[in-house]
Design an enzyme around this catalytic site. Structure first.
Site, PDB file in Angstrom:
ATOM      1  N   HIS A 134      35.089  46.587  44.113  1.00  0.00           N
ATOM      2  CA  HIS A 134      36.518  46.311  43.975  1.00  0.00           C
ATOM      3  C   HIS A 134      37.347  47.521  44.461  1.00  0.00           C
ATOM      4  O   HIS A 134      38.232  47.380  45.315  1.00  0.00           O
ATOM      5  CB  HIS A 134      36.827  46.013  42.501  1.00  0.00           C
ATOM      6  CG  HIS A 134      38.260  45.686  42.221  1.00  0.00           C
ATOM      7  ND1 HIS A 134      38.734  44.407  42.146  1.00  0.00           N
ATOM      8  CD2 HIS A 134      39.340  46.485  41.987  1.00  0.00           C
ATOM      9  CE1 HIS A 134      40.036  44.414  41.893  1.00  0.00           C
ATOM     10  NE2 HIS A 134      40.429  45.674  41.780  1.00  0.00           N
ATOM     11  N   GLU A 135      37.027  48.693  43.944  1.00  0.00           N
ATOM     12  CA  GLU A 135      37.788  49.887  44.347  1.00  0.00           C
ATOM     13  C   GLU A 135      37.575  50.178  45.827  1.00  0.00           C
ATOM     14  O   GLU A 135      38.468  50.693  46.506  1.00  0.00           O
ATOM     15  CB  GLU A 135      37.410  51.096  43.496  1.00  0.00           C
ATOM     16  CG  GLU A 135      37.670  50.940  41.990  1.00  0.00           C
ATOM     17  CD  GLU A 135      39.083  50.491  41.628  1.00  0.00           C
ATOM     18  OE1 GLU A 135      40.015  50.754  42.412  1.00  0.00           O
ATOM     19  OE2 GLU A 135      39.248  49.843  40.564  1.00  0.00           O
ATOM     20  N   HIS A 165      40.182  48.418  47.791  1.00  0.00           N
ATOM     21  CA  HIS A 165      41.443  49.181  47.789  1.00  0.00           C
ATOM     22  C   HIS A 165      41.356  50.356  48.761  1.00  0.00           C
ATOM     23  O   HIS A 165      42.282  50.646  49.510  1.00  0.00           O
ATOM     24  CB  HIS A 165      41.722  49.742  46.385  1.00  0.00           C
ATOM     25  CG  HIS A 165      42.247  48.746  45.390  1.00  0.00           C
ATOM     26  ND1 HIS A 165      43.389  48.021  45.620  1.00  0.00           N
ATOM     27  CD2 HIS A 165      41.803  48.391  44.152  1.00  0.00           C
ATOM     28  CE1 HIS A 165      43.624  47.234  44.556  1.00  0.00           C
ATOM     29  NE2 HIS A 165      42.673  47.435  43.667  1.00  0.00           N
ATOM     30  N   GLU A 185      45.755  44.211  45.917  1.00  0.00           N
ATOM     31  CA  GLU A 185      44.781  43.503  45.096  1.00  0.00           C
ATOM     32  C   GLU A 185      44.003  42.479  45.931  1.00  0.00           C
ATOM     33  O   GLU A 185      42.837  42.199  45.657  1.00  0.00           O
ATOM     34  CB  GLU A 185      45.518  42.829  43.930  1.00  0.00           C
ATOM     35  CG  GLU A 185      44.666  42.507  42.734  1.00  0.00           C
ATOM     36  CD  GLU A 185      44.097  43.719  42.002  1.00  0.00           C
ATOM     37  OE1 GLU A 185      44.563  44.867  42.222  1.00  0.00           O
ATOM     38  OE2 GLU A 185      43.142  43.519  41.217  1.00  0.00           O
TER      39      GLU A 185
END
Lengths: 505, 505
Positions: free
Chosen positions: B269-270, B273, B299
Site C-alpha cells: 500500500h505505502e 503512494h 489513495e
C-alpha cells in the site's frame, strides 16, 4: 526604561532562537545525509541546506542584528541583561563583526576557491602530486592572509586564525607547550623504536563479526553513561558525534571486521564528545551558547574517554571479561596484560589519523610549525613537501616517500582551515591536565573504573566543563578546573610513565 | 516589458522555492520523529518545527506574496509566464485567499480547540463515552461552519470542505456514486455473510518472524519497482509514505509476528503512494506542484497496488512460491487457491481501518452521510451515536455496542478534518476506473503480474497520473486517463465479479 530594554532583550532572544532553530534543522539534514539518505535526493537536500544556511547568514549579518547589538551592547544596558543574554550577545557580536569585515564579493570568491581546491586536492592526493594542488593552496593562504588583515591581529598574524577554533589561544602559548613536547616526547619515541619489548599484536586482527561489535559498542556506551533516550548509534564511513540539542546527541561508528579497535575506540571517542553535548545546561537551548566551547575542549572530552578511560588498565581489568564474551576465540589465549599492551602499542607512522596517543601530538607539531610559518612569511607554499618530510624525519624518525602519505594527507588546508590542527594536540593536553585535577577530587579514580562506577567522573566533567557550553572560554574552563593555565607537563608525565612501563624502558 | 515580468517571475519562483525548502526540512524532521528520534529531544524538535512552519505560513500570507499575486495574476501577464509558474501561482493564490479570509484571532482559537479536542477525544474513546467529546465536536463543527461562511460555497456548504482534500469534488457527484454503491454492495455483503463457502483463514496467524517479514517486504518492493536509491524502508507504529522530493520518498511499515498481512499489504500500500511521489516530474521540484494532486488520487495509487496487484490471483501465482521461501512451514499445507481466498476474505466489521476492500467503502458512506448532514443542518452532533449505529446496522448488518468501536473510533473529526473521509472511497473508485482504462492499453495485464513484469503498469500510471503532480486536478486526471468522469460501476463490477467467485455465489 527597564521595560523597554526587557522588551528588546526578549525580541533579541526570539530572533536568536529562530537562527538556532534553522541550525538544528540543518544539523539533522546533515546527520541524515551521512547515515542513510537515499542518494537521488542528495542534490535537492543540499539545495535545502543551502537555503537555510543562507538564511542564517543573512540573519547573523542583518540590519536587525546590527540594531540589537547597538541597543544592547552599551555597558549600562548590558548590566540589566541576564547572563545568558549577555553571552549570547557576545557570540553574535563576534560573528557579526567577523562576517561584516570581509567584503561580500571576496568571501564569495573564497567559497568558490575552497570547493575547487577540495576537488583538486582529491585528485592531487590520488596521484601523489603536490604540484597540482600548489597553486590552489597558495590562493587559499593568500585569502586567509587578507582576512587576517581585515580582522586585525595581536602579536602574531596566526593568532587570529587560532582564535577561530580555540578562542584565546596564541602562538606564545603553543610555542611553549610544543617545545616541551618536542624535548621529551621525541626522545621517548626514539627509545620505544629501539626497545626490544614490543607488544604482540597479531591477535588484534582476527575476524570480529560486525553484529557482535555493535552489541559490544552498545553495552560499553551504556556503561559509560551515554543516554540512549537522548541519542542513538548509527554506522557511517567517517564516524562523528552531533549535538542537535542536549536531548538529541547522536553518534556514529564504523565496524572493521578485521580490526575491532576501529569501532571500539572510535565509539568511546565519540561518546566523549556526546557526553559533553548531552550535559550542557538546558537553560542554554535556543542560544549559540548551547554547544562545546571550542574544538580543543571538545577533543579533550573525546580523548579523555578514549585514552584516560578506554585505554586504561583498570578499565580493562573490569571489561576484558565482557569483551571476551563477544569474541571468545579471538582472546582465548591472550592475557589481560598482553591485551593492555597491544591496545597501547606506539610506533612512528606517517598518517596522522592512524597514529597512537604517544606520537599523535608530534604529527600536529609538524602542521603547527608549518602553518605558523606560512602566516608570518617564513615558509612558502612551494617548499612545503620538503619541509614536511624533513620535519617527519626529525620528530618521528621516518620520511614519507610520496606526498600522498605526506603533505597531501589531510583535507583541512584544501578546505581553507588553518589554525584548526593545534586543537587536536590541545585536546590531549587539556585532557591530561583535567585528569590530574580530577584525581585530586576523586583519588580512587582507578577503582571507579574497575567497579564500572563512572558516574562521579561524568559528574565531575559536567560540573567543570560540560554544563557551561560556550558560557566560558577554553582557558577559563581550564584555569577554573585545574587552578592553572595550559601546562604540557601533565600530558608528558602521563605519557612517559605509561609508555616506560609498557615498553619496560 | 517582457523583461520586467520575467524578473518578477524569477523572484516569485525563488520565493516559493524558499518556502518549499522549509517544507522539505519540516518533512524530514517529521519522518525522523516517527522513525527513531530520541525522546528527550522531541520537545525542542517540535519547537523547531513550529518555528519553520510559522515562517512558511508567514511567507504564504505576506505582503510580498500579495504583491506577486497582484503583479502576476492579470490575464495578459499570465500568458507570458511558464506553465509551471502559472500553476504555482494558482496554488499560492488559493492558499493565500483561504488563509486571509479567516480572521487571525479566530484561527488561533481554532488551533487551540483542535489540540484540546484531540486530547479529550483520546480520553473519551478510552472510556467509550461520547458525551465527553460532544461539546468539543460541536465547537469544531461550528468553527468549520464559520469558515465555510468566510470562504463561501457553491450549491452545498459541504462542497467547500470536500474541496480542501479533493479539489473539484461535490456532494452531487458523491451522492450519485454512493447511491450506486449502496444499491449493489450492501446486498453483496449480505449474500457473503450468508454464504456457506467461507475461506479457511487460521493459517494466516502462524508466527512469521519479523526479520523474515522485513526481507520479504524488501524483495516485493524491489519487484514492484520502488526505487531504493530514492527511498528507504523503516519501521513505525503507524505506517506511512512521505515524499521529501522525488529523489527521496521514504516508506515505513509495521511487523506483526502473528499476522504477516499487516506488513505485507501495508508495505505494498505505502509502495503505491511512494511510486506516485517518486515519479512526479523533476521539473516541479521546488514548487507546491511537486506532490500528489489530492488525497483521493493518492489513495487510488496505494489501493491500486494493494488490491489490484497485491490481492490479485495472478500476482500470487508468481509470488506465492517466494512467500513460501520466507515461511515454509506456515504455508506447507495451503494451496494457492486457499491462500488467495484467505487474503481476500470479506466480512462486515465495526472498525474502518481493519475493513476489507469490499466493505471498506460502506464505512466511508456512513461518515460521508453524517458529515453532509452536519453541514447542511439536518444532523446534530448530539444525535451522532444513534445515527452512526443505525447506519452500521443498515449497511453492514452489525451494530456497535459502544462508542469506542462506533462514532469515536477515528481521530479525523477531533483534528477538525471534515471532508477528508470521502477521499478514501474515491481512492477505490478511481483505482478501479483507472484499472479498467489501463487494461485497454495493456490487455495482458494478468500475464504481466504473472511474469513479474511491472514496468509497463508503472509507466502507464506515471504517464497518466504520477508525472503531473498538482499540475492537473483529480477529475481532470480521471477524465484524461479514462475518457469519462467518476463512475462507480467499475469498482462495483470488479467487486461483484471477484467476490461472487471467491464466495461461489
Amino acid at each position: 526604561m527597564v521595560n523597554r530594554i526587557q522588551k528588546i532583550e526578549e525580541q533579541f532572544l526570539n530572533y536568536v532562537r529562530k537562527m538556532m532553530s534553522y541550525n538544528e534543522a540543518i544539523s539533522l539534514m546533515y546527520w541524515d545525509l551521512r547515515t542513510g539518505a537515499p542518494k537521488k535526493g542528495v542534490e535537492q537536500r543540499s539545495e535545502v541546506i543551502g537555503v537555510l544556511s543562507q538564511e542564517v547568514f543573512k540573519m547573523l549579518t542583518s540590519e536587525e542584528m546590527a540594531a540589537y547589538i547597538a541597543k544592547l551592547s552599551p555597558k549600562d544596558v548590558q548590566e540589566q541583561l541576564s547572563h545568558i543574554t549577555r553571552y549570547t550577545l557576545r557570540e553574535c557580536m563576534k560573528e557579526y563583526e567577523r562576517n561584516k569585515k570581509i567584503p561580500a564579493e571576496e568571501y564569495k570568491e573564497y567559497v568558490v576557491m575552497q570547493s575547487k581546491a577540495e576537488a583538486v586536492w582529491e585528485e592531487a592526493k590520488k596521484s601523489a602530486d603536490f604540484s597540482m594542488f600548489r597553486p590552489y593552496l597558495e590562493k587559499l593562504v593568500q585569502f586567509n592572509q587578507k582576512f587576517i588583515h581585515y580582522w586585525g591581529y595581536k602579536d602574531h598574524p596566526y593568532n587570529t586564525l587560532l582564535d577561530l577554533y580555540e578562542p584565546g589561544m596564541t602562538v606564545e602559548i603553543l610555542d611553549d607547550v610544543f617545545s616541551c613536547l618536542r624535548e621529551r616526547i621525541v626522545p621517548l619515541v626514539k627509545a620505544i623504536v629501539q626497545s626490544s619489548n614490543k607488544p604482540r599484536t597479531s591477535f588484534l586482527f582476527a575476524k570480529f563479526p560486525r553484529e557482535k561489535q555493535r552489541e559490544l559498542s552498545l553495552a560499553l556506551l551504556k556503561e559509560l553513561g551515554y543516554d540512549f533516550e537522548a541519542g542513538r548509534l548509527d554506522e557511517t564511513v567517517h564516524p562523528f558525534a552531533i549535538g542537535l540539542n542536549p536531548g538529541d546527541v547522536r553518534i556514529t561508528t564504523k565496524y572493521d571486521e578485521n580490526d575491532f579497535r576501529t569501532a571500539l575506540f572510535g565509539t568511546i571517542h565519540e561518546c566523549g564528545h556526546a557526553l559533553y553535548e548531552q550535559n550542557i545546561s538546558k537553560e542554554l537551548v535556543g542560544t549559540p551558547l548551547c554547544s562545546g566551547t571550542s574544538m580543543g575542549i571538545h577533543e579533550s572530552q573525546s580523548l579523555f574517554y578514549e585514552n584516560f578511560i578506554g585505554r586504561h588498565y583498570a578499565y580493562w581489568k573490569r571489561n576484558y571479561r565482557l569483551l571476551k564474551e563477544y569474541a571468545p576465540e579471538q582472546f582465548a589465549n591472550v592475557s589481560l596484560d598482553e591485551f593492555y599492551r597491544a591496545i597501547n602499542e606506539a610506533k612512528p607512522s606517517l598518517i596522522r589519523i592512524e597514529a597512537d596517543e604517544l606520537t599523535y601530538p608530534l604529527h600536529i607539531m609538524v602542521r603547527y610549525e608549518i602553518e605558523k610559518g606560512l602566516f608570518n612569511g617564513t615558509i612558502e607554499v612551494k617548499d612545503l613537501p620538503d619541509i614536511w618530510n624533513d620535519k617527519y624525519e626529525e620528530y618521528l624518525g621516518i620520511r614519507p616517500d610520496n606526498d600522498a602519505v605526506g603533505v597531501l594527507q589531510d583535507v583541512h588546508w584544501a578546505g581553507g582551515s588553518f589554525g584548526y590542527f593545534p586543537s587536536y594536540a590541545l585536546g590531549y593536553m587539556y585532557a591530561a591536565q583535567l585528569k590530574n585535577a580530577m584525581v585530586k577530587d576523586l583519588p580512587h579514580f582507578d577503582e571507579l573504573l574497575e567497579k564500572g562506577d563512572l558516574l562521579p567522573i561524568r559528574e565531575w566533567l559536567t560540573a567543570k566543563v560540560h554544563c557551561f557550553g560556550k558560557m566560558k572560554k577554553p582557558l577559563e574552563i581550564l584555569q577554573e578546573a585545574t587552578g592553572e593555565g595550559l601546562n604540557a607537563d601533565y600530558l608528558i608525565s602521563y605519557l612517559e610513565e605509561k609508555y616506560k612501563t609498557i615498553y619496560r624502558l
